[in-house]
Design a protein around this motif. Structure first.
Motif, PDB file in Angstrom:
ATOM      1  N   TRP A 554      32.045  51.414  53.182  1.00 34.02           N
ATOM      2  CA  TRP A 554      32.451  51.971  54.472  1.00 34.02           C
ATOM      3  C   TRP A 554      33.936  51.715  54.731  1.00 34.02           C
ATOM      4  CZ3 TRP A 554      28.289  52.094  58.782  1.00 34.02           C
ATOM      5  CH2 TRP A 554      28.704  52.917  59.828  1.00 34.02           C
ATOM      6  N   ASN A 589      20.005  51.965  59.138  1.00 36.18           N
ATOM      7  CA  ASN A 589      21.046  52.257  60.124  1.00 36.18           C
ATOM      8  C   ASN A 589      22.422  52.294  59.475  1.00 36.18           C
ATOM      9  OD1 ASN A 589      22.025  52.792  62.682  1.00 36.18           O
ATOM     10  ND2 ASN A 589      20.904  51.142  63.629  1.00 36.18           N
ATOM     11  N   LEU A 592      22.728  55.396  57.025  1.00 37.73           N
ATOM     12  CA  LEU A 592      22.864  56.632  57.805  1.00 37.73           C
ATOM     13  C   LEU A 592      24.263  56.729  58.408  1.00 37.73           C
ATOM     14  CD1 LEU A 592      19.386  56.742  59.548  1.00 37.73           C
ATOM     15  CD2 LEU A 592      20.262  58.420  57.937  1.00 37.73           C
ATOM     16  N   GLY A 593      24.777  55.582  58.882  1.00 41.58           N
ATOM     17  CA  GLY A 593      26.134  55.571  59.428  1.00 41.58           C
ATOM     18  C   GLY A 593      27.159  55.965  58.377  1.00 41.58           C
ATOM     19  N   VAL A 596      26.896  59.687  57.713  1.00 43.35           N
ATOM     20  CA  VAL A 596      27.513  60.444  58.814  1.00 43.35           C
ATOM     21  C   VAL A 596      29.028  60.484  58.624  1.00 43.35           C
ATOM     22  CG1 VAL A 596      27.995  60.429  61.290  1.00 43.35           C
ATOM     23  CG2 VAL A 596      25.674  60.045  60.490  1.00 43.35           C
ATOM     24  N   GLU A 597      29.609  59.315  58.250  1.00 44.54           N
ATOM     25  CA  GLU A 597      31.058  59.270  58.013  1.00 44.54           C
ATOM     26  C   GLU A 597      31.448  60.161  56.829  1.00 44.54           C
ATOM     27  OE1 GLU A 597      33.396  57.805  59.754  1.00 44.54           O
ATOM     28  OE2 GLU A 597      32.069  56.814  61.184  1.00 44.54           O
ATOM     29  N   SER A 677      23.385  54.078  70.113  1.00 42.47           N
ATOM     30  CA  SER A 677      24.034  53.235  69.099  1.00 42.47           C
ATOM     31  C   SER A 677      23.053  52.294  68.415  1.00 42.47           C
ATOM     32  CB  SER A 677      25.157  52.419  69.747  1.00 42.47           C
ATOM     33  OG  SER A 677      24.625  51.588  70.757  1.00 42.47           O
ATOM     34  N   ILE A 680      18.453  55.012  65.190  1.00 44.75           N
ATOM     35  CA  ILE A 680      19.025  55.860  64.132  1.00 44.75           C
ATOM     36  C   ILE A 680      18.949  57.342  64.493  1.00 44.75           C
ATOM     37  CG2 ILE A 680      18.391  54.171  62.356  1.00 44.75           C
ATOM     38  CD1 ILE A 680      16.092  56.075  61.565  1.00 44.75           C
ATOM     39  N   LYS A 683      22.189  59.407  64.545  1.00 42.83           N
ATOM     40  CA  LYS A 683      22.762  59.592  63.197  1.00 42.83           C
ATOM     41  C   LYS A 683      21.988  60.684  62.439  1.00 42.83           C
ATOM     42  CE  LYS A 683      24.396  54.804  62.898  1.00 42.83           C
ATOM     43  NZ  LYS A 683      23.872  54.315  64.169  1.00 42.83           N
ATOM     44  N   SER A 686      23.109  63.968  63.738  1.00 40.43           N
ATOM     45  CA  SER A 686      24.449  64.301  63.245  1.00 40.43           C
ATOM     46  C   SER A 686      24.391  64.844  61.820  1.00 40.43           C
ATOM     47  CB  SER A 686      25.343  63.058  63.268  1.00 40.43           C
ATOM     48  OG  SER A 686      25.479  62.567  64.576  1.00 40.43           O
TER      49      SER A 686
END
Length: 847
Positions: A554, A589, A592-593, A596-597, A677, A680, A683, A686
């Motif tokens: 990340w 979580n 998935l984050g 999404v990024e 937040s 999930i 996300k 998204s």
């Protein structure tokens, strides 16, 4: 003997002792007491213990006025030295109350103003722990068990009474030492220790530590009792009692005396024991270690040999490099680590050169060892110092940078991965996993870097990156990963996790550093994402390692297009989806984050649509499954088909339903916002926005029902927020008519959206049901056709059998065959055409 004992009327003696006045009566009383002592010289029967105790108390009252009673009182106390006598086995239990009270009375007899009596009581208590049998045994009696008196002392509370008696012998050294000796024996029991703590034993003993005592027994016995209290009673209560400034001063004075004047082996041991107690005190912030000057003394002692700056506090102290001094050195390092947690000690640590003293050990180990310490001892001190440095460095960042600590650590790490011959002993707590290698040194050096990097201080990060730390850390990571393939261990896993964390912090929010990382780092990072899922439960820390790898991905890859494309080209998105398919709660979580990024990169959606998991599962199906599980965990109401139940609040969780209306400022997020937040669902929504909501392969009707909810997630969330706004407004005041109408309209729009989705879900389910019926009909027709075909085959077979077994049937079949052939021929004859016979001569079959 039994007859002799019965001849002594104890009740009469008690009555006699209660009288007073004449000299003759006094002589008679003394004579009688001697007779009692004589008769019970071989031990007290349990049934007489209470009466003897009463006689003791009467004698104690007389001692104040008549000193002649001191000797018989001491003789009577001596009777308690011998084992008690019992007739039956049950006597120990039957007389336990009387005996426990009698033994407790010994403690209260310390009030008698006679040194001889006090010393005799203490001797008697000490004798409980090394019981000797009398020369003669009473006929018909047998001695009680060896531990009987000890148990009765615990039940009666003798220890507490004895602690309270310390105030009576405050200025009498001999008597005080005897009391301490008795308490020393009593303190081996947890019950006694708790009683002693109740009587404030710790603070009383600590205040006596620096009393005048040429023999040194006072400090020795007091410290031994304090140790027993810490081990056998509540450590917190003992430390609380020692927390006063007076106690700390007393402890400091004794410690200084032992440091500067103690030359014997036992003095050094006692010094270390007191240092451990001081360490326990330092762990509690409320203890005035800094105010008393004790903390400064300990810091100066800890850095004494490394800094070599003369200090009056340690004048006269010489390090002998004995085992006790080695232990003291480690204890002093430990104290520094504890003090570093106290913000008020930061200035003290800085002024007394703690940073250069600890950095003294951040250098390659010399062979065969140092002149003062052995190679094994130096290694242990080195590892301990670097471990403490990890606690001190974040507190003294300026000193850390001014001492060029980053440079020293990077050079030291280079030595750790080098080929220089070194054989680590690995024989200490900090040396775990370091036998025959440099892994322990590497582990603690990386911990130091981790601790300073975790401050997110730009000066530290720039200083590290300017020295090529990213490239060097990647080399170390590759080295540790290759070692891990040979044999995995907690040390190697921790080293890798720490490096990944350090890289994450260094590369976060800096595109240039991410580019430096991507050259080599992505290739090293990929194998971590391919980790065998079984390793997550190995207990070696692989779960932490995987989380660190995801964090590194990340921070070091996302946000840099070169790094992102490189990661995607190496099938990174596939690996992330493989991990997501494990459905590990603590990983979903984060993954998935990350997805999404990554979804801002156009290649990501393509790779997600291509991915296939087990049983040909698609990414869309996996995301929908995760959504359903999340809603189940959150307590969102759905029917058995996954349809919306509450159209007014379609996605509200059970937790949100339980919350009361709490008006909050506009700057504070409400439950509806915080939920986005924490779960999930946002996300997943998204990701579907990037994947699209149509033409998704591998979805069932139930999946489409859930997808209809996901598609309108943002609309439902807006309605949820408006619902909260309405509730807050109505809680505070009544809105005007126009506002009330607007709020009502907004809530109706939200509810209509829910109804629309329900209608769509119903239509999907009906369509699916109709499709299933059609498919069922098709399947039924296939089955029917199969049965018809089977019947025709059977009938054809029966006809064949008939023709082969019945000649008449064969002739009939032949006639029908010929008729059919004739009927199939064209009626129009071809002119001048050849005529061909369709019969085969002499043929006798009709198939």
């Amino acid at each position: 003997q039994d007859t002799q004992l019965r001849s002594v009327d104890l009740d009469h003696i008690i009555k006699l002792l209660k009288g007073s006045g004449s000299k003759d009566l006094e002589k008679e009383q003394l004579k009688t007491l001697k007779k009692v002592v004589k008769h019970f010289e071989n031990g007290l029967p349990l049934k007489n213990v209470a009466q003897i105790t009463e006689i003791l108390n009467l004698c104690a009252e007389k001692v104040d006025e008549q000193e002649a009673f001191t000797e018989p009182l001491c003789e009577l106390i001596k009777l308690f030295v011998l084992p008690f006598q019992k007739k039956r086995s049950s006597d120990e239990v039957n007389y336990s109350v009387e005996v426990s009270q009698s033994i407790a009375q010994l403690g209260y007899l310390m009030r008698v103003p006679s040194s001889e009596v006090k010393i005799q009581i203490c001797k008697c208590i000490v004798s409980f722990y090394n019981m000797e049998l009398p020369g003669k045994l009473l006929s018909g009696y047998q001695p009680t068990s060896a531990s009987y008196k000890i148990q009765m002392a615990e039940v009666g509370g003798l220890a507490e009474a004895l602690v309270l008696s310390l105030a009576l012998v405050e200025n009498q050294l001999t008597e005080k030492l005897w009391v301490l000796k008795a308490l020393q024996h009593l303190s081996i029991s947890g019950i006694n220790c708790r009683q002693m703590v109740k009587a404030q034993a710790a603070s009383r003993l600590c205040l006596y530590l620096n009393g005048a005592d040429p023999s040194g027994q006072l400090v020795f016995r007091s410290s031994d009792i304090l140790w027993n209290l810490l081990e056998n009673a509540s450590k917190e209560e003992v430390v609380d009692q020692l927390s006063s400034l007076e106690c700390v001063h007393a402890l400091q004075e004794v410690f200084v005396d032992l440091v500067t004047r103690g030359f014997r082996h036992c003095d050094h041991q006692l010094r270390n024991d007191l240092l451990v107690i001081a360490t326990l005190l330092a762990e509690k912030p409320a203890v005035p270690m800094i105010e008393s000057g004790f903390a400064k003394l300990l810091i100066v002692l800890a850095t004494f040999t490394e800094v070599k700056i003369p200090n009056p506090l340690v004048k006269g102290f010489k390090l002998t490099y004995s085992y006790e001094d080695f232990e003291m050195k480690k204890l002093l390092f430990n104290v520094i680590g504890i003090l570093s947690k106290d913000p008020s000690a930061a200035k003290l640590l800085s002024e007394n050169h703690v940073m250069p003293a600890l950095l003294y050990y951040v250098k390659p180990n010399q062979k065969p060892g140092f002149l003062d310490w052995s190679a094994a001892q130096y290694e242990e001190l080195q590892l301990h110092a670097i471990a403490v440095l990890a606690s001190v460095a974040p507190v003294l960042v300026d000193k850390y940078l001014s001492c060029q600590a980053n440079t020293l650590l990077l050079v030291f790490l280079e030595w750790c991965t080098g080929q220089d011959p070194f054989f680590g002993r690995g024989n200490s707590f900090h040396g775990t996993g370091g036998r025959g290698n440099k892994l322990a040194q590497m582990r603690y050096s990386l911990r130091v870097l981790r601790s300073v990097v975790a401050l997110y201080d730009d000066a530290v990060s720039i200083n590290l990156c300017d020295q090529g730390a990213i490239s060097q850390l990647l080399d170390i990571l590759k080295y540790a990963a290759s070692k891990c393939k040979e044999k995995e261990s907690t040390v190697l896993v921790e080293i890798q996790a720490d490096i990944l964390f350090i890289l994450s912090v260094l590369c976060e929010n800096d595109v240039h550093r991410k580019e430096l990382f991507s050259c080599e780092g992505i290739g090293i990072l990929i194998p971590f994402l391919k980790m065998d899922p079984k390793k997550l439960y190995s207990g070696l820390g692989h779960n932490c390692l995987l989380l660190s790898a995801l964090d590194c991905l990340w921070s070091c890859v996302i946000g840099c297009y070169i790094a992102e494309d490189c990661f995607i080209e190496k099938q990174g998105i596939f690996l992330l989806l493989d991990l997501l398919a494990l459905k590990e709660k603590n990983l979903c979580n984060i993954i998935l984050g990350i997805l999404v990024e990554f979804s801002d990169n156009p290649k990501t959606a393509l790779h997600m649509s291509i991915w296939r998991g087990k049983r040909d599962q698609t990414a869309a199906n996996l995301l929908i499954q995760l959504w359903r599980q999340e809603e189940l965990d959150l307590g969102v109401k759905r029917d058995r088909y996954g349809m919306i139940v509450d159209t007014k609040r379609p996605i509200v969780t059970s937790f949100q339903k339980q919350q009361k209306v709490i008006p909050v400022p506009a700057s504070c997020p409400t439950f509806a916002i915080m939920e986005t937040s924490e779960s999930i669902r946002a996300k997943v929504y998204s990701l579907f926005c990037k994947l699209g909501f149509e033409n998704l392969p591998g979805l069932s009707a139930k999946d489409f029902v859930t997808l209809a909810i996901i598609q309108r997630y943002i609309d439902f969330k807006i309605g949820e927020v408006w619902s909260e706004i309405c509730a807050e407004i109505k809680e505070e005041f009544r809105p005007v008519t126009a506002d009330e109408r607007a709020l009502k309209l907004i809530s109706e729009v939200s509810e209509d959206t829910g109804k629309t989705v329900v209608a769509l879900q119903t239509e999907m389910l009906e369509s699916q049901h109709h499709h299933e019926i059609q498919e069922e009909k098709k399947t039924y027709k296939k089955i029917q056709a199969t049965h018809t075909q089977r019947e025709l085959i059977n009938k054809s077979w029966e006809n064949f059998l008939t023709r082969t077994s019945n000649y008449e049937a064969l002739k009939k079949a032949k006639m029908l065959q010929e008729t059919s052939i004739e009927a199939s021929r064209s009626k129009a004859k071809i002119q001048n055409g050849p005529v061909h016979s369709t019969d085969i001569p002499k043929l006798h079959t009709t198939v």
